[in-house]
Design a protein around this motif. Structure first.
Motif, PDB file in Angstrom:
ATOM      1  N   MET A 133       0.851  -1.188   0.000  1.00  0.00           N
ATOM      2  CA  MET A 133       0.000   0.000   0.000  1.00  0.00           C
ATOM      3  C   MET A 133       0.887   1.238   0.000  1.00  0.00           C
ATOM      4  O   MET A 133       1.938   1.262   0.643  1.00  0.00           O
ATOM      5  CB  MET A 133      -0.897   0.027   1.246  1.00  0.00           C
ATOM      6  N   GLY A 134       0.456   2.279  -0.705  1.00  0.00           N
ATOM      7  CA  GLY A 134       1.250   3.497  -0.692  1.00  0.00           C
ATOM      8  C   GLY A 134       0.725   4.572  -1.602  1.00  0.00           C
ATOM      9  O   GLY A 134      -0.287   4.407  -2.288  1.00  0.00           O
ATOM     10  N   GLN A 135       1.444   5.673  -1.592  1.00  0.00           N
ATOM     11  CA  GLN A 135       1.047   6.900  -2.275  1.00  0.00           C
ATOM     12  C   GLN A 135       2.178   7.333  -3.209  1.00  0.00           C
ATOM     13  O   GLN A 135       2.888   8.292  -2.940  1.00  0.00           O
ATOM     14  CB  GLN A 135       0.769   7.978  -1.202  1.00  0.00           C
ATOM     15  N   PRO A 136       2.358   6.620  -4.337  1.00  0.00           N
ATOM     16  CA  PRO A 136       3.518   6.873  -5.187  1.00  0.00           C
ATOM     17  C   PRO A 136       3.334   7.978  -6.229  1.00  0.00           C
ATOM     18  O   PRO A 136       4.141   8.096  -7.151  1.00  0.00           O
ATOM     19  CB  PRO A 136       3.715   5.520  -5.877  1.00  0.00           C
ATOM     20  N   GLU A 137       2.290   8.796  -6.089  1.00  0.00           N
ATOM     21  CA  GLU A 137       1.987   9.794  -7.115  1.00  0.00           C
ATOM     22  C   GLU A 137       3.166  10.688  -7.484  1.00  0.00           C
ATOM     23  O   GLU A 137       3.344  11.061  -8.638  1.00  0.00           O
ATOM     24  CB  GLU A 137       0.811  10.686  -6.671  1.00  0.00           C
ATOM     25  N   ILE A 138       3.968  11.084  -6.486  1.00  0.00           N
ATOM     26  CA  ILE A 138       5.059  12.003  -6.774  1.00  0.00           C
ATOM     27  C   ILE A 138       6.003  11.439  -7.823  1.00  0.00           C
ATOM     28  O   ILE A 138       6.596  12.185  -8.607  1.00  0.00           O
ATOM     29  CB  ILE A 138       5.828  12.353  -5.473  1.00  0.00           C
ATOM     30  N   ASN A 139       6.115  10.111  -7.885  1.00  0.00           N
ATOM     31  CA  ASN A 139       7.013   9.480  -8.851  1.00  0.00           C
ATOM     32  C   ASN A 139       6.507   9.590 -10.284  1.00  0.00           C
ATOM     33  O   ASN A 139       7.289   9.440 -11.228  1.00  0.00           O
ATOM     34  CB  ASN A 139       7.209   8.007  -8.486  1.00  0.00           C
ATOM     35  N   SER A 140       5.211   9.835 -10.449  1.00  0.00           N
ATOM     36  CA  SER A 140       4.653  10.016 -11.792  1.00  0.00           C
ATOM     37  C   SER A 140       4.160  11.445 -12.003  1.00  0.00           C
ATOM     38  O   SER A 140       3.357  11.711 -12.898  1.00  0.00           O
ATOM     39  CB  SER A 140       3.526   9.006 -12.054  1.00  0.00           C
ATOM     40  N   GLY A 141       4.619  12.374 -11.155  1.00  0.00           N
ATOM     41  CA  GLY A 141       4.337  13.794 -11.368  1.00  0.00           C
ATOM     42  C   GLY A 141       2.979  14.262 -10.915  1.00  0.00           C
ATOM     43  O   GLY A 141       2.530  15.338 -11.323  1.00  0.00           O
ATOM     44  N   ILE A 142       2.294  13.483 -10.051  1.00  0.00           N
ATOM     45  CA  ILE A 142       0.948  13.853  -9.615  1.00  0.00           C
ATOM     46  C   ILE A 142       0.995  14.356  -8.176  1.00  0.00           C
ATOM     47  O   ILE A 142       1.647  13.769  -7.308  1.00  0.00           O
ATOM     48  CB  ILE A 142      -0.009  12.639  -9.720  1.00  0.00           C
ATOM     49  N   VAL A 143       0.301  15.456  -7.917  1.00  0.00           N
ATOM     50  CA  VAL A 143       0.194  16.009  -6.569  1.00  0.00           C
ATOM     51  C   VAL A 143      -0.696  15.111  -5.711  1.00  0.00           C
ATOM     52  O   VAL A 143      -1.710  14.597  -6.187  1.00  0.00           O
ATOM     53  CB  VAL A 143      -0.405  17.432  -6.623  1.00  0.00           C
ATOM     54  N   SER A 144      -0.342  14.931  -4.449  1.00  0.00           N
ATOM     55  CA  SER A 144      -1.122  14.075  -3.548  1.00  0.00           C
ATOM     56  C   SER A 144      -1.970  14.908  -2.596  1.00  0.00           C
ATOM     57  O   SER A 144      -1.803  14.847  -1.375  1.00  0.00           O
ATOM     58  CB  SER A 144      -0.186  13.156  -2.749  1.00  0.00           C
TER      59      SER A 144
END
Length: 257
Positions: A133-144
């Motif tokens: 589980m996680g919040q990897p958005e920053i790695n694809s350029g998306i703001v969380s």
């Protein structure tokens, strides 16, 4: 024959339990706008169907509950579409929060980004050793924006900051230790355990259950409203700049190369 949203989000019923399955395993069940709309419709139907006592939300295949946003869709957003995208999430997250029957998430694999958030919005989560589980958005350029709020509600500011800025995926053991996964069972037992827990919750006194969930929603509603106002603003800025789309394309090129 081309596939439709009805193919990508399935629904069945077992003994009063509505099982909703994200069914796009070749893409790790990553969702796009038609899938989100289909899930929203199925939740609305389950909410008003007196024969449905609870919902179990899961994914198809052995690798993922859901990988989150389909970047092939997101890479084409501009500022206006990004705001509309956030409103789609607001409608879906709002429907999950307003669902006054039990909702159990059976995590048959990884839950990333918006899928991690959806899982956290469910009442109970069941997973196995491969349920990262996680919040990897920053790695694809998306703001969380929305992810930060939900994680902070669950774990506090320090852990939310760390997870959002690193984008790392937590192993199931860590997620279980932190209380994000309530039940950690062998992979072959996830579905049956989720169904059992859903049936147990459905047997609770319904008025007390509904009013408890109502109170959970009331307490967190100001933060929910503030989060989506911020998300519209932040995602408009990010997608108007074009940097998010460029990072997504590079991410897709690396993963598909």
């Amino acid at each position: 024959m081309s596939e439709t949203a009805e193919d990508h989000v399935l629904a069945s019923t077992e003994a009063g339990l509505r099982i909703i399955t994200l069914n796009r395993p070749k893409r790790l069940n990553a969702w796009d706008a038609p899938m989100r709309a289909r899930l929203l419709s199925l939740l609305a139907e389950a909410a008003t169907d007196a024969d449905v006592q609870a919902v179990v939300l899961t994914g198809a295949g052995e690798r993922a509950f859901c990988a989150g946003q389909d970047l092939n869709e997101g890479k084409n957003f501009d500022g206006d579409r990004a705001e509309g995208w956030i409103e789609e999430w607001r409608a879906l997250y709002g429907a999950i929060r307003a669902f006054d029957k039990p909702m159990v998430c059976a995590l048959n694999g990884l839950a990333a980004g918006s899928a991690f958030q959806v899982a956290l919005l469910c009442d109970i989560r069941v997973g196995h050793a491969g349920s990262k589980m996680g919040q990897p958005e920053i790695n694809s350029g998306i703001v969380s924006a929305t992810g930060f709020w939900i994680i902070r509600e669950m774990l506090g500011l320090s852990r939310a900051t760390e997870l959002v800025l690193t984008g790392r995926m937590m192993e199931a053991e860590e997620a279980h230790r932190l209380g994000l996964l309530h039940h950690l069972v062998p992979a072959g037992e996830v579905r049956a355990t989720a169904l059992r827990i859903a049936a147990e919750l459905a047997a609770k006194p319904k008025l007390a259950f509904r009013l408890n969930k109502q109170r959970f929603r009331e307490v967190t509603q100001p933060g929910f409203d503030d989060t989506f106002a911020a998300a519209r603003r932040l995602h408009r800025e990010a997608f108007s700049d074009g940097a998010s789309q460029q990072v997504m394309q590079r991410f897709l090129d690396r993963s598909q190369g």
